[in-house]
Motif scaffolding. Structure first.
Motif, PDB file in Angstrom:
ATOM      1  N   VAL A  52       0.852  -1.189   0.000  1.00  0.00           N
ATOM      2  CA  VAL A  52       0.000   0.000   0.000  1.00  0.00           C
ATOM      3  C   VAL A  52       0.892   1.244   0.000  1.00  0.00           C
ATOM      4  CG1 VAL A  52      -1.975  -1.081   1.167  1.00  0.00           C
ATOM      5  CG2 VAL A  52      -0.178   0.002   2.532  1.00  0.00           C
ATOM      6  N   LYS A  53       0.272   2.373  -0.324  1.00  0.00           N
ATOM      7  CA  LYS A  53       0.980   3.660  -0.280  1.00  0.00           C
ATOM      8  C   LYS A  53       0.378   4.468   0.859  1.00  0.00           C
ATOM      9  CE  LYS A  53       2.266   7.517  -3.271  1.00  0.00           C
ATOM     10  NZ  LYS A  53       2.009   8.138  -4.598  1.00  0.00           N
ATOM     11  N   VAL A  54       1.206   4.889   1.776  1.00  0.00           N
ATOM     12  CA  VAL A  54       0.720   5.581   2.974  1.00  0.00           C
ATOM     13  C   VAL A  54       1.228   7.019   2.986  1.00  0.00           C
ATOM     14  CG1 VAL A  54       0.703   5.597   5.500  1.00  0.00           C
ATOM     15  CG2 VAL A  54       0.708   3.412   4.256  1.00  0.00           C
ATOM     16  N   THR A  55       0.303   7.952   3.135  1.00  0.00           N
ATOM     17  CA  THR A  55       0.644   9.366   3.200  1.00  0.00           C
ATOM     18  C   THR A  55       0.185   9.930   4.531  1.00  0.00           C
ATOM     19  OG1 THR A  55       0.263   9.520   0.816  1.00  0.00           O
ATOM     20  CG2 THR A  55       0.386  11.596   2.042  1.00  0.00           C
ATOM     21  N   THR A  56       1.084  10.594   5.236  1.00  0.00           N
ATOM     22  CA  THR A  56       0.724  11.242   6.494  1.00  0.00           C
ATOM     23  C   THR A  56      -0.050  12.522   6.192  1.00  0.00           C
ATOM     24  OG1 THR A  56       2.714  10.380   7.542  1.00  0.00           O
ATOM     25  CG2 THR A  56       1.640  12.233   8.629  1.00  0.00           C
ATOM     26  N   LEU A  57      -1.204  12.689   6.819  1.00  0.00           N
ATOM     27  CA  LEU A  57      -2.054  13.850   6.549  1.00  0.00           C
ATOM     28  C   LEU A  57      -1.908  14.944   7.598  1.00  0.00           C
ATOM     29  CD1 LEU A  57      -5.293  11.979   5.437  1.00  0.00           C
ATOM     30  CD2 LEU A  57      -3.471  12.930   4.012  1.00  0.00           C
ATOM     31  N   ASP A  58      -1.114  14.716   8.596  1.00  0.00           N
ATOM     32  CA  ASP A  58      -0.972  15.675   9.694  1.00  0.00           C
ATOM     33  C   ASP A  58       0.021  16.796   9.398  1.00  0.00           C
ATOM     34  OD1 ASP A  58      -2.812  14.414  11.264  1.00  0.00           O
ATOM     35  OD2 ASP A  58      -1.327  13.231  12.350  1.00  0.00           O
ATOM     36  N   GLN A  59       0.685  16.739   8.226  1.00  0.00           N
ATOM     37  CA  GLN A  59       1.703  17.738   7.900  1.00  0.00           C
ATOM     38  C   GLN A  59       2.834  17.745   8.921  1.00  0.00           C
ATOM     39  OE1 GLN A  59       1.466  19.425   4.995  1.00  0.00           O
ATOM     40  NE2 GLN A  59      -0.495  18.440   4.606  1.00  0.00           N
ATOM     41  N   THR A  60       3.051  16.633   9.511  1.00  0.00           N
ATOM     42  CA  THR A  60       4.136  16.528  10.483  1.00  0.00           C
ATOM     43  C   THR A  60       5.045  15.375  10.062  1.00  0.00           C
ATOM     44  OG1 THR A  60       2.852  15.024  11.857  1.00  0.00           O
ATOM     45  CG2 THR A  60       2.743  17.384  12.397  1.00  0.00           C
ATOM     46  N   ARG A  61       6.094  15.216  10.764  1.00  0.00           N
ATOM     47  CA  ARG A  61       7.004  14.100  10.518  1.00  0.00           C
ATOM     48  C   ARG A  61       6.258  12.784  10.777  1.00  0.00           C
ATOM     49  NH1 ARG A  61      12.903  12.830  12.492  1.00  0.00           N
ATOM     50  NH2 ARG A  61      12.551  10.841  13.506  1.00  0.00           N
ATOM     51  N   PRO A  62       6.373  11.808   9.866  1.00  0.00           N
ATOM     52  CA  PRO A  62       5.703  10.518  10.101  1.00  0.00           C
ATOM     53  C   PRO A  62       6.098   9.928  11.445  1.00  0.00           C
ATOM     54  CG  PRO A  62       6.671  10.594   7.906  1.00  0.00           C
ATOM     55  CD  PRO A  62       7.166  11.814   8.645  1.00  0.00           C
ATOM     56  N   MET A  63       5.115   9.318  12.139  1.00  0.00           N
ATOM     57  CA  MET A  63       5.388   8.799  13.474  1.00  0.00           C
ATOM     58  C   MET A  63       5.927   7.371  13.449  1.00  0.00           C
ATOM     59  SD  MET A  63       2.085  10.288  15.501  1.00  0.00           S
ATOM     60  CE  MET A  63       2.693   9.888  17.140  1.00  0.00           C
ATOM     61  N   GLY A  64       5.763   6.698  12.318  1.00  0.00           N
ATOM     62  CA  GLY A  64       6.211   5.309  12.258  1.00  0.00           C
ATOM     63  C   GLY A  64       7.718   5.207  12.393  1.00  0.00           C
ATOM     64  N   GLY A  65       8.172   4.160  13.014  1.00  0.00           N
ATOM     65  CA  GLY A  65       9.601   3.944  13.158  1.00  0.00           C
ATOM     66  C   GLY A  65      10.168   3.286  11.919  1.00  0.00           C
ATOM     67  N   PRO A  66      11.434   2.916  11.950  1.00  0.00           N
ATOM     68  CA  PRO A  66      12.043   2.268  10.792  1.00  0.00           C
ATOM     69  C   PRO A  66      11.346   0.952  10.460  1.00  0.00           C
ATOM     70  CG  PRO A  66      13.545   2.316  12.671  1.00  0.00           C
ATOM     71  CD  PRO A  66      12.317   3.059  13.082  1.00  0.00           C
ATOM     72  N   LEU A  67      11.470   0.535   9.221  1.00  0.00           N
ATOM     73  CA  LEU A  67      10.867  -0.721   8.790  1.00  0.00           C
ATOM     74  C   LEU A  67      11.594  -1.888   9.458  1.00  0.00           C
ATOM     75  CD1 LEU A  67      10.754  -0.018   4.940  1.00  0.00           C
ATOM     76  CD2 LEU A  67       9.189   0.780   6.717  1.00  0.00           C
ATOM     77  N   ASN A  68      10.847  -2.975   9.695  1.00  0.00           N
ATOM     78  CA  ASN A  68      11.531  -4.157  10.220  1.00  0.00           C
ATOM     79  C   ASN A  68      12.299  -4.827   9.075  1.00  0.00           C
ATOM     80  OD1 ASN A  68       9.936  -6.175   8.867  1.00  0.00           O
ATOM     81  ND2 ASN A  68       8.297  -5.820  10.361  1.00  0.00           N
ATOM     82  N   PRO A  69      13.212  -5.734   9.376  1.00  0.00           N
ATOM     83  CA  PRO A  69      14.060  -6.336   8.330  1.00  0.00           C
ATOM     84  C   PRO A  69      13.279  -7.041   7.225  1.00  0.00           C
ATOM     85  CG  PRO A  69      15.001  -6.738  10.497  1.00  0.00           C
ATOM     86  CD  PRO A  69      13.647  -6.116  10.730  1.00  0.00           C
ATOM     87  N   ARG A  70      12.187  -7.727   7.561  1.00  0.00           N
ATOM     88  CA  ARG A  70      11.412  -8.424   6.520  1.00  0.00           C
ATOM     89  C   ARG A  70      10.796  -7.429   5.554  1.00  0.00           C
ATOM     90  NH1 ARG A  70       9.425 -11.140  10.972  1.00  0.00           N
ATOM     91  NH2 ARG A  70       7.572  -9.873  10.865  1.00  0.00           N
ATOM     92  N   GLU A  71      10.163  -6.379   6.102  1.00  0.00           N
ATOM     93  CA  GLU A  71       9.521  -5.376   5.246  1.00  0.00           C
ATOM     94  C   GLU A  71      10.573  -4.667   4.390  1.00  0.00           C
ATOM     95  OE1 GLU A  71       7.254  -2.377   7.316  1.00  0.00           O
ATOM     96  OE2 GLU A  71       6.175  -1.831   5.498  1.00  0.00           O
ATOM     97  N   THR A  72      11.706  -4.357   4.990  1.00  0.00           N
ATOM     98  CA  THR A  72      12.783  -3.705   4.252  1.00  0.00           C
ATOM     99  C   THR A  72      13.221  -4.570   3.072  1.00  0.00           C
ATOM    100  OG1 THR A  72      13.566  -2.623   6.269  1.00  0.00           O
ATOM    101  CG2 THR A  72      15.121  -2.767   4.432  1.00  0.00           C
ATOM    102  N   ALA A  73      13.425  -5.853   3.309  1.00  0.00           N
ATOM    103  CA  ALA A  73      13.898  -6.752   2.251  1.00  0.00           C
ATOM    104  C   ALA A  73      12.868  -6.870   1.129  1.00  0.00           C
ATOM    105  CB  ALA A  73      14.213  -8.124   2.840  1.00  0.00           C
TER     106      ALA A  73
END
Ligand code: FES
Length: 119
Positions: A52-73
């Motif tokens: 999916v494509k995720v866009t932050t709508l709060d006009q702030t820095r995204p709150m999510g942390g770094p991707l886990n190794p599986r998602e990154t790969a």
């Protein structure tokens, strides 16, 4: 409480609210609870079906942390993130691109737009 709006070319937009502070509810879980037809397979960050494509709508820095190794790969294999973006993610501590795996992204207390394929 996070407002999550699901968008697809073939379906009517739908907004749902994620449980504030659950720290474990994924985009895919919220979608399934609300009958949003995001395709999925392994539910373990290995197949890439739930892209999916995720866009932050709060006009702030995204709150999510770094991707886990599986998602990154998987995202790298799919050509959705580059090695330089991965390297920068480890410095910035935020997701490197809007592309995410719905089964891996934990919802935070931020409003987001989630665009999913319409096939
Ligand atoms: Fe397989 Fe999300 S369902 S990566």
């Amino acid at each position: 409480m996070a407002k999550v709006t699901f968008k697809s070319a073939l379906h009517q937009d739908k907004s749902s609210y994620a449980v504030a502070g659950s720290h474990k509810q994924t985009i895919l879980q919220l979608a399934r609870e609300n009958h949003i037809p995001i395709d999925f397979g392994c539910e373990n960050g290995e197949c890439g079906t739930c892209l999916v494509k995720v866009t932050t709508l709060d006009q702030t820095r995204p709150m999510g942390g770094p991707l886990n190794p599986r998602e990154t790969a998987v995202l790298k294999e799919m050509g959705k993130i580059s090695q330089s973006q991965i390297d920068q993610m480890l410095v910035d501590d935020i997701p490197p691109s809007p592309w995410r795996l719905a089964c891996q992204m934990i919802l935070r207390d931020e409003d987001v737009l989630v665009e999913y394929p319409s096939e």
